[in-house]
Design an enzyme around this catalytic site. Structure first.
Site, mmCIF file in Angstrom:
data_model
loop_
_atom_site.group_PDB
_atom_site.id
_atom_site.type_symbol
_atom_site.label_atom_id
_atom_site.label_comp_id
_atom_site.label_asym_id
_atom_site.label_seq_id
_atom_site.Cartn_x
_atom_site.Cartn_y
_atom_site.Cartn_z
ATOM 1 N NE ARG A 78 -3.860 2.005 2.463
ATOM 2 C CZ ARG A 78 -3.795 2.773 3.683
ATOM 3 N NH1 ARG A 78 -2.767 2.949 4.391
ATOM 4 N NH2 ARG A 78 -4.874 4.076 3.536
ATOM 5 C CG ASN A 155 -4.621 7.093 5.567
ATOM 6 O OD1 ASN A 155 -4.493 5.983 5.633
ATOM 7 N ND2 ASN A 155 -4.174 7.935 6.674
ATOM 8 C CD GLU A 156 -5.832 6.597 9.736
ATOM 9 O OE1 GLU A 156 -5.401 7.733 10.234
ATOM 10 O OE2 GLU A 156 -5.037 5.569 9.796
ATOM 11 C CG HIS A 222 -6.485 2.182 8.821
ATOM 12 N ND1 HIS A 222 -5.872 3.417 8.651
ATOM 13 C CD2 HIS A 222 -6.609 1.561 7.890
ATOM 14 C CE1 HIS A 222 -6.037 3.576 7.194
ATOM 15 N NE2 HIS A 222 -6.283 2.432 6.728
ATOM 16 C CE1 TYR A 224 -1.478 1.368 13.745
ATOM 17 C CE2 TYR A 224 -3.313 2.410 12.795
ATOM 18 C CZ TYR A 224 -2.113 2.072 12.452
ATOM 19 O OH TYR A 224 -1.456 2.138 11.411
ATOM 20 C CD GLU A 251 -2.513 3.011 7.974
ATOM 21 O OE1 GLU A 251 -2.346 3.481 9.053
ATOM 22 O OE2 GLU A 251 -2.733 3.998 7.334
ATOM 23 C CD1 TRP A 280 2.536 2.864 10.303
ATOM 24 C CD2 TRP A 280 1.564 2.925 8.411
ATOM 25 N NE1 TRP A 280 3.042 3.952 9.854
ATOM 26 C CE2 TRP A 280 2.452 4.175 8.777
ATOM 27 C CE3 TRP A 280 0.629 2.991 7.157
ATOM 28 C CZ2 TRP A 280 2.177 5.191 7.724
ATOM 29 C CZ3 TRP A 280 0.630 4.014 6.391
ATOM 30 C CH2 TRP A 280 1.293 5.086 6.558
#
Length: 463
Positions: A78, A155-156, A222, A224, A251, A280
């Protein structure tokens, strides 16, 4: 991924005759397609992403990264691009070169515009509509690459504020790209800095998917700190599976400033359920998240503990990645990882360990261990222990140390770690216990400290 980088003046993107930018509009399958919640390549074979993110727009000279990522077994990369709204714009020629690097190295290219990161909360962030302007402006680079390229619109695209219009704005962005003739598979990120803790993307995913006249959209979450338990991971991903909607983990990391994601659960669940992922990130992180680098200074021979985990660990890239069939034939053998990767270099602000590294391992079937502090902040730190076999091969190892200043551990990876008072015991896991003579492995951990954080003396026992 929320990061801090210096902004560059916005660039006005020309979109004259955008409707014709991609040539004739034909939503017939020419590349990747989606069916039943799964992604298929242009040959009709299921494709499961196993790869990493690469910050190309900030490190455009690191073109060797594509070959290095492939050599470690990845099937997808990516690629971070900029529309020019916040950072230096990646031109159509540059994007064409990126795509060619992906194809040369038999990697599927997921291209994303990073300028949208945190819109509604992050000052200067671009809108999804501005991201579409960019994609239309580089149509010449994308035309005819549907077999090798997936377009990740932005992105985001929303932070933790003002994200209620995510579904409408995302649907409109998809429709606009399709109206202009884009036939690629489209990927869309969730709001809330990509983590969708509000479940906005999860709950409106069917509506957004139906907004695509080609029914060729993939959702990207994503993972996290929000995803710190196996139950949260399986529940979120499972809801997409049960509705037949395609989902990938676009990610994720082993740690983050907002919490401690359960990377082992992410890897095991996605493997069991055929879900793609992209860790990531390869190298070059800044703004306090340097611990997410997989390779130190873009050097594939200096994998960090995170890089070792993702490429070489259980359910990692080496075990699970399969090359896309569009590249044809038997894929070339990948370069094996170095048997003795050198230790990673601590950031300049990190104090060196107070205990000097051990001398050459003594003769015999023993082992030695070196303790390093690889990152430190107020009240917390990240550590790494490197285990090296002696002059004969070993089948397992146990490392012990005693903290002298009241430090404690909260997380570890690549080892089974237990604590009893100030004494810490770390034992190998299934994939890193067997070491040849002189070979090394490493494991890492996150801990806390108060007052001082000296490096303890460590011992290693082989079996």
């Amino acid at each position: 991924m929320r990061r801090l980088f210096g902004a560059v003046g916005a660039v006005l993107l020309a979109t004259v005759a955008a409707v014709f930018a991609f040539g004739p509009s034909a939503h017939a399958a020419t590349g990747f397609t989606v069916s039943g919640g799964k992604l298929y390549d242009a040959n009709g074979n299921e494709f499961i992403m196993r790869g990493v993110n690469h910050a190309h727009t900030w490190y455009a000279n690191q073109t060797s990264s594509f070959a290095n990522i492939k050599a470690l077994g990845a099937n997808t990369v990516r690629v971070v691009l900029s529309s020019g709204d916040r950072w230096t714009r990646n031109s159509a020629d540059d994007v064409s070169n990126v795509i060619q690097l992906c194809k040369t190295n038999r990697l599927i290219c997921v291209l994303e515009v990073h300028d949208t990161t945190g819109y509604g909360e992050q000052s200067g962030a671009a809108t999804l509509n501005q991201a579409v302007d960019y994609w239309l402006s580089i149509a010449s680079a994308l035309n005819g690459q549907e077999r090798y390229v997936i377009v990740n619109i932005g992105n985001e695209p929303y932070g933790n504020q003002n994200y209620s219009s995510w579904a409408t704005d995302t649907s409109n962005a998809i429709r606009r790209l399709r109206s202009a003739g884009l036939a690629h598979t489209i990927m869309v990120d969730g709001p809330n800095w990509g983590q969708d803790w509000s479940f906005t993307m999860r709950d409106s995913a069917p509506t957004v998917f139906d907004a695509d006249p080609a029914r060729n959209t993939v959702f990207s979450i994503h993972m996290y700190g929000v995803f710190d338990t196996a139950a949260e991971i399986s529940d979120y991903l499972g809801r997409f599976r049960s509705r037949g909607l395609p989902i990938v983990v676009g990610e994720f990391g082993h740690y983050h400033s907002d919490g401690d994601p359960d990377e082992d659960a992410i890897l095991s669940y996605t493997q069991a359920n055929g879900i793609g992922w992209l860790g990531w990130s390869w190298s070059g992180n800044g703004g306090g998240v340097e611990y997410l680098d997989m390779a130190t200074s873009f050097n594939p021979n200096q994998l960090t503990t995170w890089g070792q985990r993702l490429f070489n660990g259980t359910n990692g890239i080496r075990q699970t990645a399969r090359e896309a069939s569009v590249f044809g034939g038997t894929p070339p053998p990948t370069t094996p990882p170095p048997t003795t990767p050198p230790p990673t270099t601590p950031p300049p602000t990190t104090p060196p360990p107070t205990t000097p590294p051990p001398t050459t391992p003594p003769p015999g079937a023993g082992c030695t261990a070196t303790y390093s502090i690889t990152g430190q902040w107020q009240g917390g730190f990240q550590g790494d222990v490197r285990v090296t076999a002696g002059s004969r091969a070993i089948t397992g190892w146990t490392v012990r140390w005693t903290f002298t200043s009241g430090q404690s551990l909260s997380q570890s990876w690549n080892a089974t770690v237990t604590s009893s008072g100030n004494t810490v015991t770390a034992r190998n896991v299934s994939y890193n216990g067997q070491l040849g003579a002189g070979a090394s492995t490493s494991f890492g951990f996150i801990g806390s400290w108060t007052g001082s954080n000296p490096a303890p003396a460590v011992t290693c026992t082989a079996s």
